[in-house]
Design a protein around this motif. Structure first.
Motif, PDB file in Angstrom:
ATOM      1  N   THR A   1     -45.772   0.662  -1.220  1.00 43.28           N
ATOM      2  CA  THR A   1     -46.869   0.447  -2.111  1.00 43.28           C
ATOM      3  C   THR A   1     -47.376   1.553  -2.761  1.00 43.28           C
ATOM      4  O   THR A   1     -47.077   2.514  -2.569  1.00 43.28           O
ATOM      5  CB  THR A   1     -47.981  -0.352  -1.276  1.00 43.28           C
ATOM      6  N   LEU A   2     -48.179   1.169  -3.782  1.00 43.71           N
ATOM      7  CA  LEU A   2     -48.967   1.947  -4.411  1.00 43.71           C
ATOM      8  C   LEU A   2     -50.202   2.520  -3.790  1.00 43.71           C
ATOM      9  O   LEU A   2     -50.538   2.303  -2.722  1.00 43.71           O
ATOM     10  CB  LEU A   2     -49.142   1.496  -6.008  1.00 43.71           C
ATOM     11  N   LYS A   3     -50.737   3.531  -4.158  1.00 47.81           N
ATOM     12  CA  LYS A   3     -52.020   3.828  -3.597  1.00 47.81           C
ATOM     13  C   LYS A   3     -53.185   2.828  -3.184  1.00 47.81           C
ATOM     14  O   LYS A   3     -53.485   2.103  -4.268  1.00 47.81           O
ATOM     15  CB  LYS A   3     -52.854   5.001  -4.237  1.00 47.81           C
ATOM     16  N   ALA A   4     -53.607   2.878  -2.399  1.00 52.02           N
ATOM     17  CA  ALA A   4     -54.774   1.606  -1.698  1.00 52.02           C
ATOM     18  C   ALA A   4     -55.916   1.836  -2.670  1.00 52.02           C
ATOM     19  O   ALA A   4     -56.430   2.898  -2.683  1.00 52.02           O
ATOM     20  CB  ALA A   4     -54.846   1.753  -0.282  1.00 52.02           C
ATOM     21  N   LYS A   5     -56.490   0.799  -2.914  1.00 52.03           N
ATOM     22  CA  LYS A   5     -57.749   0.740  -3.640  1.00 52.03           C
ATOM     23  C   LYS A   5     -58.583  -0.050  -2.779  1.00 52.03           C
ATOM     24  O   LYS A   5     -58.373  -1.121  -2.137  1.00 52.03           O
ATOM     25  CB  LYS A   5     -57.563   0.128  -5.030  1.00 52.03           C
ATOM     26  N   GLU A   6     -60.029   0.499  -2.911  1.00 54.11           N
ATOM     27  CA  GLU A   6     -61.068  -0.467  -2.068  1.00 54.11           C
ATOM     28  C   GLU A   6     -61.372  -1.590  -2.706  1.00 54.11           C
ATOM     29  O   GLU A   6     -61.622  -1.841  -3.959  1.00 54.11           O
ATOM     30  CB  GLU A   6     -62.318   0.376  -1.667  1.00 54.11           C
ATOM     31  N   LEU A   7     -61.371  -2.915  -2.102  1.00 53.26           N
ATOM     32  CA  LEU A   7     -61.542  -4.090  -2.558  1.00 53.26           C
ATOM     33  C   LEU A   7     -62.918  -4.796  -2.244  1.00 53.26           C
ATOM     34  O   LEU A   7     -63.764  -5.362  -3.144  1.00 53.26           O
ATOM     35  CB  LEU A   7     -60.654  -4.905  -2.139  1.00 53.26           C
ATOM     36  N   TRP A   8     -63.407  -4.306  -0.911  1.00 59.91           N
ATOM     37  CA  TRP A   8     -64.663  -4.698  -0.545  1.00 59.91           C
ATOM     38  C   TRP A   8     -65.371  -3.871   0.532  1.00 59.91           C
ATOM     39  O   TRP A   8     -64.450  -3.162   1.281  1.00 59.91           O
ATOM     40  CB  TRP A   8     -64.743  -6.068   0.227  1.00 59.91           C
TER      41      TRP A   8
ATOM     42  N   SER B   1     -55.573  -4.654   3.937  1.00 57.55           N
ATOM     43  CA  SER B   1     -55.802  -4.097   5.232  1.00 57.55           C
ATOM     44  C   SER B   1     -57.087  -3.555   5.317  1.00 57.55           C
ATOM     45  O   SER B   1     -57.961  -3.404   4.445  1.00 57.55           O
ATOM     46  CB  SER B   1     -54.618  -2.964   5.689  1.00 57.55           C
ATOM     47  N   GLY B   2     -57.760  -3.491   6.379  1.00 57.64           N
ATOM     48  CA  GLY B   2     -59.030  -3.106   6.696  1.00 57.64           C
ATOM     49  C   GLY B   2     -59.723  -3.753   7.962  1.00 57.64           C
ATOM     50  O   GLY B   2     -58.990  -3.996   9.027  1.00 57.64           O
ATOM     51  N   THR B   3     -60.979  -3.561   7.960  1.00 58.41           N
ATOM     52  CA  THR B   3     -61.482  -4.200   9.255  1.00 58.41           C
ATOM     53  C   THR B   3     -62.677  -5.293   8.692  1.00 58.41           C
ATOM     54  O   THR B   3     -63.123  -5.177   7.677  1.00 58.41           O
ATOM     55  CB  THR B   3     -62.661  -3.340  10.131  1.00 58.41           C
ATOM     56  N   TRP B   4     -63.106  -6.380   9.254  1.00 60.95           N
ATOM     57  CA  TRP B   4     -64.014  -7.366   9.015  1.00 60.95           C
ATOM     58  C   TRP B   4     -65.375  -6.845   9.051  1.00 60.95           C
ATOM     59  O   TRP B   4     -66.216  -7.681   8.691  1.00 60.95           O
ATOM     60  CB  TRP B   4     -63.628  -8.698   9.846  1.00 60.95           C
ATOM     61  N   ASP B   5     -65.751  -5.711   9.618  1.00 58.25           N
ATOM     62  CA  ASP B   5     -66.882  -5.357   9.641  1.00 58.25           C
ATOM     63  C   ASP B   5     -67.049  -4.217   8.817  1.00 58.25           C
ATOM     64  O   ASP B   5     -68.424  -3.669   8.771  1.00 58.25           O
ATOM     65  CB  ASP B   5     -67.255  -5.085  11.180  1.00 58.25           C
TER      66      ASP B   5
ATOM     67  N   ALA C   1     -60.525 -11.298   0.042  1.00 55.96           N
ATOM     68  CA  ALA C   1     -61.808 -10.284   0.517  1.00 55.96           C
ATOM     69  C   ALA C   1     -62.903 -11.152   0.851  1.00 55.96           C
ATOM     70  O   ALA C   1     -63.828 -10.711   1.652  1.00 55.96           O
ATOM     71  CB  ALA C   1     -61.950  -9.287  -0.430  1.00 55.96           C
ATOM     72  N   PHE C   2     -63.472 -12.219  -0.044  1.00 59.91           N
ATOM     73  CA  PHE C   2     -64.497 -12.932   0.069  1.00 59.91           C
ATOM     74  C   PHE C   2     -64.493 -13.752   1.415  1.00 59.91           C
ATOM     75  O   PHE C   2     -65.646 -13.625   2.094  1.00 59.91           O
ATOM     76  CB  PHE C   2     -64.738 -13.897  -1.029  1.00 59.91           C
ATOM     77  N   THR C   3     -63.351 -14.143   1.934  1.00 56.96           N
ATOM     78  CA  THR C   3     -63.568 -14.840   3.280  1.00 56.96           C
ATOM     79  C   THR C   3     -63.692 -13.766   4.280  1.00 56.96           C
ATOM     80  O   THR C   3     -64.142 -14.144   5.282  1.00 56.96           O
ATOM     81  CB  THR C   3     -61.979 -15.391   3.274  1.00 56.96           C
ATOM     82  N   VAL C   4     -63.130 -12.673   4.029  1.00 54.38           N
ATOM     83  CA  VAL C   4     -63.374 -11.544   5.271  1.00 54.38           C
ATOM     84  C   VAL C   4     -64.805 -11.103   5.377  1.00 54.38           C
ATOM     85  O   VAL C   4     -65.393 -10.961   6.325  1.00 54.38           O
ATOM     86  CB  VAL C   4     -62.417 -10.359   5.041  1.00 54.38           C
ATOM     87  N   SER C   5     -65.445 -10.938   4.103  1.00 50.96           N
ATOM     88  CA  SER C   5     -66.950 -10.368   3.998  1.00 50.96           C
ATOM     89  C   SER C   5     -67.825 -11.393   4.653  1.00 50.96           C
ATOM     90  O   SER C   5     -68.852 -10.846   5.163  1.00 50.96           O
ATOM     91  CB  SER C   5     -67.081 -10.172   2.587  1.00 50.96           C
TER      92      SER C   5
ATOM     93  N   LEU D   1     -72.444 -15.890   1.046  1.00 52.06           N
ATOM     94  CA  LEU D   1     -72.678 -15.948  -0.576  1.00 52.06           C
ATOM     95  C   LEU D   1     -73.403 -14.183  -0.498  1.00 52.06           C
ATOM     96  O   LEU D   1     -73.449 -13.845  -1.757  1.00 52.06           O
ATOM     97  CB  LEU D   1     -73.770 -16.825  -1.143  1.00 52.06           C
ATOM     98  N   GLU D   2     -73.386 -13.590   0.463  1.00 52.76           N
ATOM     99  CA  GLU D   2     -74.070 -12.096   0.443  1.00 52.76           C
ATOM    100  C   GLU D   2     -73.057 -11.424  -0.621  1.00 52.76           C
ATOM    101  O   GLU D   2     -73.481 -10.495  -1.540  1.00 52.76           O
ATOM    102  CB  GLU D   2     -74.008 -11.365   1.634  1.00 52.76           C
TER     103      GLU D   2
END
Length: 805
Positions: free
Chosen positions: A628-635, A596-600, A431-435, A407-408
């Motif tokens: 796709t459109l321009k990427a946005k940061e989700l987490w 897309s991204g990294t889990w860390d 994104a929560f599952t990856v975080s 839950l962080e």
């Protein structure tokens, strides 16, 4: 890869710049180079400073072939003379380059075929924000073009009238010619018909020429208008991003201000007024939630509103973005309930109580040397289940507390609860599952295995609007149940047990069970499972952790799905380490978002505008290419606290998990003595206390099993067999009471013990706060919170809790 954000490429000859990795040779491998795409030519330089004097290479896209190899790599070749093997930092960045290259290639081919095309000879650069003169010039140019087209339309109308007039005259002359007898008037009539036919032909040719001019002019200016339209959209996107950044800065400033001072009652009154009037405004705690999902290309009518009152940060979003004014009202009322008292009429209740300041440090980890030979020497002649494992391999928190660390990044679920679109909501849940894996990068210490009946509460209702409860509901096999609920309208529940396989050099830990997330407003029910955790260098070397596998986050109400792939680390892979990719699809399988991204570190998402099948990949499979459109940061991962390397690499939340709390249950993990002693640095005492607790748990379990056998009341002829079975009960330690470098053998032994038992273990233990039910959507049987814990805490009545410490 640190790269300045380049604008999204437009379907014209605009310049596109950025960093890419180019393959050089087998010694140097991929090297970072600065690439410039302009006028159908792709050039590269070692640095940006070389652009003025030294170009390292150029390839003409008009004759080039562009092929995608995998998620980050692509190849550009012009038939063998030149071949560039390129690599982007992420899949989203690679897709940006592919889109720009394809557009530039099409433009270059068109230029070769029609070099006299006026629309291609005079490309217009997209105006930037602040260029008011450019906007006026563009407006005057449009007005001039409209006047030219209008005059061409008038010419066409005139030609049409003339064709009709001369055509009618020609028809009359032909009719008269048919009725004339051969004589003196014949030559005159024929001459008249010839003249009128000539006029008709001339008028027709003029009509054709006018149509051709109109078509050419329309085609030429349509391209320029299309480019101007894309430029306006890009300018609008940049303006939206600027406004969004301003809103975020306001949020940061207010949070810093609220953390340093307490709002007086006079500043609280406007909140009550706004609440009673029902104005549609957002919550001050939703820092980065709004306008994450805007689509400027599909919905020109979308808009963003900056908060009028920065004290409360209320914002209204568009329906297309998934945030409506109704959501803002709900959030504001919740914020008022948290910050203000329950009785708004009382002056005392209007004063905001200061939020409790949590601790930010724990005692440093002692640098105790560990003699592995002394441990192995004590194991000779003993059962593995009775070997006490020292706390040197542990970290001073329990598995229940590690479960609560999911839950962080609860803010992701808060934002998801505000989404009106289930697909956008699914992006946040993914994104929560990856975080939840971001805290495991450096955490090689093993958490304490919970005792049966042990609980852990995480009450952050005042600070963050949620609270959670974990309980160890089973000992054989070990399983923990977790339930969290938020005032923002979401509920998270899970039951997790572990299976493991020892492969010699590494240990694979496979979590069993599902995680469920329910949203009250939309009734969306999501479920997913965890991926495999691998601990490398079990025998020799420095321990390091990797996450690998695939996750399907499923919305059981709508059928939407997000397929996430955690790529395992490979020394020979060209991809970035700890890479995660995902695609969000609806029930029909149509892709809407790419993650897309990294889990860390971070996760980004992009809206899919178009998808098509690309060329075959390295394994012969046809890959889908998403435009796709321009990427946005989700987490993005929160930075670790200062000095985290001496505090077990705990996050800011983990540092507070063992902080004493008033009124918690006597079974709470904070009260566990061996864990407290280890955190205080008294490891010898912690080892002795840990051994005492384990032996006490075995004794309680043996007594419980005897009671279960007596309750079964076996017949006299089987009493002897029952007595033998009772004596044969294995006194085992917990599944995780062994260090990472030794527990592989112990875990395997306990797993075999569990599999040797027939049917249900003879243990009549029932969880105190959870009960086993069947999920109506998935059909799974799992422990679900039955209620009563928080009521017992409110009344201070813990008589029902067992004495496990």
């Amino acid at each position: 890869m640190l790269e300045p954000k380049a604008p999204t490429p437009t379907p014209a000859g605009d310049t596109y710049k950025g960093w890419l990795f180019k393959w050089t040779n087998y010694i140097k491998g991929y090297q970072r180079r600065w690439f410039v795409l302009s006028n159908g030519l792709l050039s590269y330089y070692r640095t940006q400073a070389e652009m003025g004097h030294t170009c390292r290479g150029t390839i003409n896209l008009a004759t080039a072939n562009i092929a995608v190899e995998d998620s980050c790599n692509f190849v550009i070749s012009n038939g063998g003379a030149q071949t560039y093997h390129l690599k982007a930092s992420s899949e989203v960045e690679r897709q940006r380059w592919i889109t720009a290259l394809e557009l530039a290639k099409a433009k270059a081919v068109h230029n070769q075929a029609e070099s006299d095309d006026s629309g291609d000879e005079c490309p217009t650069s997209p105006p930037t924000s602040g260029q008011g003169g450019g906007a006026r010039n563009s407006n005057s140019e449009v007005q001039s073009t409209l006047r030219t087209l209008g005059s061409k339309v008038e010419d066409l109308s005139t030609c049409n009238d003339l064709i009709a007039k001369h055509g009618s005259a020609l028809q009359r002359s032909l009719s008269e010619l048919e009725g004339v007898r051969l004589g003196g008037d014949t030559e005159g009539k024929i001459r008249q018909v010839t003249e009128r036919a000539t006029l008709f032909r001339i008028t027709s040719n003029a009509m054709i020429n006018a149509c051709r001019d109109f078509l050419a002019l329309a085609q030429a200016h349509s391209k320029r208008w299309q480019k101007a339209l894309y430029s306006e959209r890009e300018q609008r996107i940049r303006l939206e991003e600027t406004l969004e950044q301003l809103a975020k800065q306001h949020n940061h400033l207010e949070r810093a201000f609220r953390g340093a001072t307490v709002l007086p009652a006079s500043q609280s009154n406007p909140a009550l007024d706004s609440k009673s009037s029902g104005s549609a405004k957002g919550d001050a705690s939703d820092e980065d939630d709004e306008n994450e999902f805007f689509d400027a290309m599909e919905d020109p009518g979308e808009f963003i509103t900056v908060p009028a009152d920065p004290k409360y940060h209320r914002r209204s979003g568009s329906n297309a973005s998934g945030f409506s004014t109704e959501t803002g009202m709900d959030d504001q009322s919740l914020c008022d309930e948290q910050s203000l008292g329950s009785n708004p009429e009382s002056p005392q209740s209007l004063e905001v109580e200061p939020v409790r300041k949590r601790r930010t440090k724990i005692p440093d980890k002692p640098n105790y040397s560990l003699n592995l030979w002394s441990i192995m020497k004590n194991c000779i002649g003993k059962e593995l289940s009775k070997i006490p494992m020292p706390v040197n391999f542990n970290e001073p928190i329990s598995m229940l507390q590690r479960l609560s660390e999911d839950l962080e990044y609860y803010e992701l679920l808060d934002k998801a609860a505000k989404c009106q679109s289930s697909l956008e909501q699914l992006c946040y849940v993914a994104a929560f599952t990856v975080s939840s894996y971001s805290t495991t990068v450096h955490r090689t210490g093993k958490p304490f295995n919970p005792l049966l009946g042990e609980t852990f509460e995480l009450d952050r209702l005042r600070e963050s609007g949620y609270r959670s409860l974990c309980e160890q509901v089973s000992h054989h096999p070990p399983a923990a149940a977790h339930h969290a609920t938020s005032e923002k309208g979401w509920t998270l529940r899970q039951e997790i047990s572990l299976a493991s396989k020892f492969r010699g050099k590494y240990l694979s830990i496979m979590p069993l069970g599902s995680i469920h997330c329910l949203f009250e407003k939309s009734n969306n029910h999501y479920s997913w499972k965890k991926v495999t955790t691998t601990v490398h260098n079990i025998i020799v070397g420095k321990l390091w952790i990797d996450q690998s596998g695939e996750i399907d986050v499923v919305n059981h109400r709508t059928g939407d799905r997000c397929h996430l792939k955690f790529a395992p680390y490979s020394y020979f892979s060209r991809d970035v380490a700890r890479k995660v990719t995902g695609v969000v699809t609806d029930k029909d399988g149509k892709a809407h978002y790419v993650l897309s991204g990294t889990w860390d570190e971070k996760i980004e998402f992009s809206r899919v505008m178009q998808s098509n099948k690309g060329e075959n990949g390295t394994e012969g499979k046809q890959k889908t290419v998403y435009q796709t459109l321009k990427a946005k940061e989700l987490w993005r991962k929160n930075p670790l606290p200062e000095g985290a390397e001496t505090m077990y690499y705990f996050s800011a939340l983990a540092l507070t998990l063992n902080e004493p709390e008033e009124g918690v249950a006597p079974t709470d993990s904070r009260r566990r003595p061996d864990q407290q002693l280890m955190e205080a640095g008294r490891w010898d005492e912690a080892n002795a206390e840990k051994q005492r607790l384990e032996e006490k748990q075995r004794s309680v379990r043996r007594e419980r099993e005897r009671e279960a056998q007596r309750a079964a009341s076996p017949p006299p002829d089987t009493a002897e067999g029952a007595e033998e079975a009772e004596e044969a009960i294995i006194e085992d330690a917990s599944i995780t009471d062994s260090p990472l470098k030794i527990n592989a053998v112990e875990i395997g032994t306990e797993a075999s013990q569990a599999s040797d038992e027939t049917g249900v273990h003879q243990d009549n233990y029932k969880a105190l706060w959870f009960e086993r039910v069947e999920d109506p959507d998935t059909g799974e049987s799992m422990h679900v919170y039955r209620g009563g814990y928080w009521e017992a805490k409110e009344h201070g009545n813990w008589d029902m809790c067992p004495n496990i410490y």
